[in-house]
Design a protein around this motif. Structure first.
Motif, PDB file in Angstrom:
ATOM      1  N   GLY A 383       0.824  -1.208   0.000  1.00 25.70           N
ATOM      2  CA  GLY A 383       0.000   0.000   0.000  1.00 25.70           C
ATOM      3  C   GLY A 383       0.853   1.251   0.000  1.00 25.70           C
ATOM      4  O   GLY A 383       0.569   2.222  -0.697  1.00 25.70           O
ATOM      5  N   ASP A 384       1.953   1.185   0.760  1.00 23.85           N
ATOM      6  CA  ASP A 384       2.690   2.403   1.027  1.00 23.85           C
ATOM      7  C   ASP A 384       4.120   2.312   0.484  1.00 23.85           C
ATOM      8  O   ASP A 384       4.452   2.938  -0.534  1.00 23.85           O
ATOM      9  N   ALA A 385       4.973   1.544   1.151  1.00 19.21           N
ATOM     10  CA  ALA A 385       6.361   1.496   0.709  1.00 19.21           C
ATOM     11  C   ALA A 385       7.098   0.273   1.259  1.00 19.21           C
ATOM     12  O   ALA A 385       6.676  -0.321   2.256  1.00 19.21           O
ATOM     13  N   ILE A 386       8.175  -0.074   0.572  1.00 19.31           N
ATOM     14  CA  ILE A 386       9.109  -1.078   1.074  1.00 19.31           C
ATOM     15  C   ILE A 386      10.280  -0.313   1.670  1.00 19.31           C
ATOM     16  O   ILE A 386      10.769   0.643   1.061  1.00 19.31           O
ATOM     17  N   VAL A 387      10.709  -0.726   2.872  1.00 16.60           N
ATOM     18  CA  VAL A 387      11.795  -0.014   3.539  1.00 16.60           C
ATOM     19  C   VAL A 387      12.896  -0.986   3.941  1.00 16.60           C
ATOM     20  O   VAL A 387      12.617  -2.031   4.542  1.00 16.60           O
ATOM     21  N   PHE A 388      14.131  -0.657   3.576  1.00 16.91           N
ATOM     22  CA  PHE A 388      15.290  -1.354   4.120  1.00 16.91           C
ATOM     23  C   PHE A 388      15.755  -0.539   5.314  1.00 16.91           C
ATOM     24  O   PHE A 388      16.113   0.624   5.169  1.00 16.91           O
ATOM     25  N   ASP A 389      15.678  -1.154   6.494  1.00 16.70           N
ATOM     26  CA  ASP A 389      15.878  -0.422   7.736  1.00 16.70           C
ATOM     27  C   ASP A 389      17.180  -0.886   8.388  1.00 16.70           C
ATOM     28  O   ASP A 389      17.219  -1.920   9.035  1.00 16.70           O
ATOM     29  N   HIS A 390      18.253  -0.153   8.179  1.00 12.24           N
ATOM     30  CA  HIS A 390      19.570  -0.475   8.765  1.00 12.24           C
ATOM     31  C   HIS A 390      19.926  -1.948   8.583  1.00 12.24           C
ATOM     32  O   HIS A 390      20.226  -2.662   9.546  1.00 12.24           O
ATOM     33  N   VAL A 391      19.868  -2.398   7.347  1.00  8.96           N
ATOM     34  CA  VAL A 391      20.078  -3.826   7.066  1.00  8.96           C
ATOM     35  C   VAL A 391      21.561  -4.154   7.023  1.00  8.96           C
ATOM     36  O   VAL A 391      22.355  -3.468   6.387  1.00  8.96           O
ATOM     37  N   LYS A 392      21.923  -5.234   7.761  1.00  4.30           N
ATOM     38  CA  LYS A 392      23.277  -5.787   7.689  1.00  4.30           C
ATOM     39  C   LYS A 392      23.146  -7.216   7.206  1.00  4.30           C
ATOM     40  O   LYS A 392      22.157  -7.896   7.509  1.00  4.30           O
ATOM     41  N   PHE A 393      24.173  -7.651   6.487  1.00  2.00           N
ATOM     42  CA  PHE A 393      24.124  -9.044   6.064  1.00  2.00           C
ATOM     43  C   PHE A 393      25.520  -9.613   5.824  1.00  2.00           C
ATOM     44  O   PHE A 393      26.397  -8.940   5.278  1.00  2.00           O
ATOM     45  N   ALA A 394      25.703 -10.851   6.273  1.00  2.98           N
ATOM     46  CA  ALA A 394      26.940 -11.584   5.977  1.00  2.98           C
ATOM     47  C   ALA A 394      26.559 -12.987   5.544  1.00  2.98           C
ATOM     48  O   ALA A 394      25.655 -13.587   6.130  1.00  2.98           O
ATOM     49  N   TYR A 395      27.208 -13.494   4.482  1.00  2.00           N
ATOM     50  CA  TYR A 395      27.002 -14.892   4.121  1.00  2.00           C
ATOM     51  C   TYR A 395      27.647 -15.751   5.195  1.00  2.00           C
ATOM     52  O   TYR A 395      28.585 -15.304   5.871  1.00  2.00           O
ATOM     53  N   GLU A 396      27.137 -16.976   5.334  1.00  2.76           N
ATOM     54  CA  GLU A 396      27.647 -17.876   6.375  1.00  2.76           C
ATOM     55  C   GLU A 396      29.160 -17.980   6.339  1.00  2.76           C
ATOM     56  O   GLU A 396      29.820 -18.102   7.353  1.00  2.76           O
ATOM     57  N   THR A 397      29.689 -17.948   5.117  1.00  2.00           N
ATOM     58  CA  THR A 397      31.106 -18.240   4.960  1.00  2.00           C
ATOM     59  C   THR A 397      31.993 -17.010   5.103  1.00  2.00           C
ATOM     60  O   THR A 397      33.184 -17.150   5.351  1.00  2.00           O
ATOM     61  N   GLY A 398      31.432 -15.839   4.923  1.00  2.00           N
ATOM     62  CA  GLY A 398      32.375 -14.736   4.699  1.00  2.00           C
ATOM     63  C   GLY A 398      32.187 -13.496   5.541  1.00  2.00           C
ATOM     64  O   GLY A 398      31.512 -13.494   6.580  1.00  2.00           O
ATOM     65  N   ASP A 399      32.810 -12.440   5.087  1.00  3.18           N
ATOM     66  CA  ASP A 399      32.751 -11.159   5.773  1.00  3.18           C
ATOM     67  C   ASP A 399      31.388 -10.529   5.550  1.00  3.18           C
ATOM     68  O   ASP A 399      30.576 -10.997   4.771  1.00  3.18           O
ATOM     69  N   THR A 400      31.174  -9.425   6.245  1.00  7.71           N
ATOM     70  CA  THR A 400      29.925  -8.696   6.082  1.00  7.71           C
ATOM     71  C   THR A 400      29.852  -8.117   4.668  1.00  7.71           C
ATOM     72  O   THR A 400      30.811  -7.510   4.189  1.00  7.71           O
ATOM     73  N   VAL A 401      28.740  -8.371   4.008  1.00  2.00           N
ATOM     74  CA  VAL A 401      28.579  -7.946   2.624  1.00  2.00           C
ATOM     75  C   VAL A 401      27.764  -6.663   2.533  1.00  2.00           C
ATOM     76  O   VAL A 401      27.971  -5.833   1.662  1.00  2.00           O
ATOM     77  N   LEU A 402      26.812  -6.505   3.452  1.00  2.00           N
ATOM     78  CA  LEU A 402      26.037  -5.258   3.506  1.00  2.00           C
ATOM     79  C   LEU A 402      26.200  -4.632   4.889  1.00  2.00           C
ATOM     80  O   LEU A 402      26.008  -5.295   5.905  1.00  2.00           O
ATOM     81  N   HIS A 403      26.593  -3.356   4.906  1.00  4.42           N
ATOM     82  CA  HIS A 403      26.736  -2.649   6.180  1.00  4.42           C
ATOM     83  C   HIS A 403      25.675  -1.575   6.252  1.00  4.42           C
ATOM     84  O   HIS A 403      25.711  -0.635   5.467  1.00  4.42           O
ATOM     85  N   ASP A 404      24.738  -1.711   7.145  1.00  4.55           N
ATOM     86  CA  ASP A 404      23.832  -0.614   7.438  1.00  4.55           C
ATOM     87  C   ASP A 404      23.215   0.025   6.181  1.00  4.55           C
ATOM     88  O   ASP A 404      23.422   1.206   5.905  1.00  4.55           O
ATOM     89  N   VAL A 405      22.483  -0.793   5.449  1.00  4.11           N
ATOM     90  CA  VAL A 405      21.856  -0.295   4.222  1.00  4.11           C
ATOM     91  C   VAL A 405      20.436   0.156   4.537  1.00  4.11           C
ATOM     92  O   VAL A 405      19.640  -0.619   5.055  1.00  4.11           O
ATOM     93  N   SER A 406      20.131   1.419   4.268  1.00  4.32           N
ATOM     94  CA  SER A 406      18.779   1.922   4.508  1.00  4.32           C
ATOM     95  C   SER A 406      18.296   2.677   3.271  1.00  4.32           C
ATOM     96  O   SER A 406      19.023   3.513   2.737  1.00  4.32           O
ATOM     97  N   PHE A 407      17.094   2.347   2.815  1.00  4.22           N
ATOM     98  CA  PHE A 407      16.477   3.126   1.738  1.00  4.22           C
ATOM     99  C   PHE A 407      14.994   2.830   1.697  1.00  4.22           C
ATOM    100  O   PHE A 407      14.511   1.915   2.384  1.00  4.22           O
ATOM    101  N   LEU A 408      14.282   3.608   0.908  1.00  2.48           N
ATOM    102  CA  LEU A 408      12.832   3.487   0.862  1.00  2.48           C
ATOM    103  C   LEU A 408      12.378   3.413  -0.595  1.00  2.48           C
ATOM    104  O   LEU A 408      12.888   4.148  -1.440  1.00  2.48           O
ATOM    105  N   VAL A 409      11.456   2.511  -0.860  1.00  2.00           N
ATOM    106  CA  VAL A 409      10.894   2.401  -2.199  1.00  2.00           C
ATOM    107  C   VAL A 409       9.392   2.635  -2.102  1.00  2.00           C
ATOM    108  O   VAL A 409       8.639   1.744  -1.713  1.00  2.00           O
TER     109      VAL A 409
END
Ligand code: ATP
Ligand code: MG
Length: 625
Positions: A383-409
């Motif tokens: 209805g309104d928007a999709i929000v990435f809210d301070h998203v962090k992500f690391a694959y099981e095997t590796g280093d952090t791939v996403l650091h604090d990603v925030s945006f709004l669609v």
């Protein structure tokens, strides 16, 4: 043991059939033993000399066990009746032998025919039933495996080699089946037959039996050693063969690269090496296997002659063994060979099977990481928007791939993701589709964390078009309508027209029924992309995740694809990983990724204006026409 119990659990639904199979096997083993008992009367009938006096057996009187054959005047041929007969045995003796010799022979033949019929029918039914049970159990194992594989998350597949998984579905299940079969039929059928035959061997002449036990094992040892050597060497020859096919397959599939790099001579050398390796391995194998037959034949003859000699001494020298008893002994001894052979292999079959069971159950026990929370509600339309809210992500095997990603669609907007290779763009889209879950922060859909809704309802809202178009070995129609049930031809065609795919599809040999994909008709890169767009158009998702293909297309094809993409993005909420200038120009907002962070945000015009900015550099490199 636990593994075996779990494996046996797969037999539970088929326990009635299984019980019948076991019954048949018991009958088979029993009749196999009984049949040997017929050797004695048979040889007696054939070789006994008729004498003129009525024998004690004719009057039902028992005579000494093992006494020499007593013949009588025709018509009856009494055969010495041993001591301590049960009434059945007495009746049997009377029925079989107290008649004319020819009649006795005919009766014996009838008994033989009947017994063998019974035995073979039991064998047939037993094998048939146990194969049904075994295959049904394997069908269930494969079904469970495939079902589980479908439920496992993408990260599981990233951590496994495709070949390994496929071999687990095929080889390991086959090894399981063999272990099950060995457990059921070999242990039971061969075990019982062996016990029966050995009993007869000892009953016929325990002294001879004990002596054979001394001669047999060394001979068997020689044969087993040869067999083991052969298996090892044939394994090596097979490996060499695999090397050779591997090189062949690579050089055929990669012929374009081989020629382009002028590596023909190198490939020839590589092949020649493998070829010679196979030659040596095979000759090596043959050196042993060619010896196997003469060796084993001679070993068997040695044993046979030794036993015959021992037997002859008992018969002619010590008069302690009636000749027909000796025949029984030899036949029973022969009957032990095949069960011993198969029982000696049971151990390794079961060991292999348990190894396979370990892997198969290990796979079945791998938990799926992306699952619905209990009673997860369905996701409502955006209805309104999709929000990435301070998203962090690391694959099981590796280093952090996403650091604090925030945006709004916001709903209805087109947001373009740009950035260098490996910056984290595809990973970001994967998080929205819940191919992975963030390790920190959250992805929100109208304010609600998408981890709280059912995965199926989330994905139903999404259309995903990847860089690589995956086509299945199926008709064009089925490929376009993948994931959409019972679609009328008009809709498929409308989607294809909108994606500029109808024209080339109409030119295919069977139009929409042409089989494409693996082993099917080959399509060009642009055609594949347009099919993927048609697939997404037909599904008509409110939210679109698009990874634009990077492959360079010729101008005409590029124009068609671009046009199709623009139609696809119309009136939808779109996250697009952009590689085209036109896409970024039309986007409502652009997110510039670098090293797992969003380093710039804005419209194309705003970002281009920032001289020295990341977008400006990227733009000059990537998007300049
Ligand atoms: N399955 C995986 N396991 C571990 N690391 C991964 C996996 N997939 C990607 N990565 C790593 O995550 C980082 C981001 O990858 P991602 O695929 O999101 O990049 P991208 O921006 O889409 O790049 P490209 O433009 O080349 O497609 C890369 O450093 C990559 O090596
Ligand atoms: Mg990518």
């Amino acid at each position: 043991m636990n593994l075996y119990l779990r494996l046996l659990g797969y037999l539970r639904p088929y326990r009635v059939r299984m019980a019948f199979a076991i019954l048949c096997m018991v009958v088979y083993s029993f009749t196999s033993t009984i049949q040997i008992k017929l050797v004695e009367p048979f040889t007696s009938l054939m070789f006994s000399r008729p004498v003129t006096q009525a024998a004690p057996a004719a009057t039902g009187q028992p005579s000494a066990a093992g006494s020499p054959m007593a013949g009588i005047s025709l018509p009856a041929i009494p055969i010495a009746t041993p001591h301590g007969l049960t009434s059945f045995q007495a009746w049997w003796h009377h029925w079989l032998f107290d008649v004319r010799r020819l009649v006795a022979f005919e009766r014996l033949c009838m008994v033989i025919l009947g017994l063998f019929l019974f035995k073979n029918v039991a064998d047939y039914i037993g094998s048939f039933l146990s194969v049904t049970v075994e295959q049904a159990a394997m069908r269930d194992v494969r079904r469970d495996l495939f079902h589980h594989l479908q439920s496992l998350s993408l990260s599981f597949y990233h951590s496994r080699r495709t070949g390994g998984l496929i071999s687990q579905m095929t080889n390991d299940v086959e090894a399981l089946r063999s272990a099950l079969a060995a457990g059921i039929s070999n242990l039971l059928k061969d075990g019982l037959t062996l016990i029966g035959a050995l009993t007869l061997v000892f009953l016929a002449s325990w002294r001879l039996a004990l002596m054979s036990m001394l001669i047999l094992p060394p001979a068997a040892l020689v044969l087993v050693t040869i067999g083991r050597k052969m298996r090892k060497r044939s394994g090596r020859a097979q490996e060499r063969m695999a090397d050779m096919t591997g090189i062949l397959q690579e050089s055929i599939a990669g012929v374009r690269v081989v020629k382009a790099f002028h590596m023909e001579a190198f490939e020839e050398r590589r092949y020649e090496e493998a070829n010679t390796g196979y030659f040596h391995a095979f000759v090596h194998l043959r050196r042993v296997s060619a010896a196997a037959k003469p060796f084993s034949e001679y070993a068997i003859i040695l044993v046979a002659v030794a036993i015959a000699w021992l037997g002859a001494r008992e018969i002619f020298d010590q008069h302690s063994l009636p000749p027909e008893r000796f025949f029984t002994f030899v036949t029973a001894l022969l009957l032990t060979i095949s069960p011993i052979k198969s029982l000696s292999e049971v151990n390794s079959t079961i060991a292999t099977g348990l190894g396979a069971a370990d892997r198969v159950f290990g796979l079945l026990d791998t938990p799926a990481t992306i699952t619905d929370v209990p009673d997860a509600p369905n996701l409502a339309a955006l209805g309104d928007a999709i929000v990435f809210d301070h998203v962090k992500f690391a694959y099981e095997t590796g280093d952090t791939v996403l650091h604090d990603v925030s945006f709004l669609v916001p709903r209805g907007h087109v947001v373009a993701l740009v950035g260098a290779s490996g910056a984290g763009k595809s990973t970001t889209l994967d998080l929205l589709a819940r191919f992975h879950d963030p390790t920190g922060g959250a992805v929100r859909w109208d304010g609600a964390d998408i981890r709280g809704v059912s995965v199926a309802s989330l994905r139903a809202q999404l259309g995903i078009v990847t860089q690589e178009t995956i086509l299945f070995h199926d008709s064009v129609r089925a490929n376009i309508a993948y994931g959409v049930q019972a679609t009328p031809q008009e809709q498929v065609e409308a989607a294809a027209r909108a994606a500029h795919a109808h024209e080339f599809i109409a030119r295919l040999p069977q139009g929409y029924d042409t089989v494409i994909g693996d082993r099917g008709v080959r399509l060009s890169g642009g055609e594949r992309q347009r099919l993927a767009i048609a697939r997404a158009l037909l599904r008509n998702p409110p939210v679109l995740l698009l990874d634009e293909a990077t492959s360079a297309l010729d101008t005409e094809s590029e124009r068609l694809v671009q046009d199709a993409l623009e139609r696809l993005m119309q009136d939808r909420t779109v996250l697009v990983i952009a590689h085209r200038l036109s896409t970024v120009q039309h986007a409502n907002a652009i997110l510039v990724f670098d090293g797992g962070r969003i380093v710039q945000q804005g419209t194309h015009d705003e970002l281009v204006a920032e001289a020295g900015g990341a977008y400006r550099r990227l733009h000059d490199l990537q998007f300049r026409d």
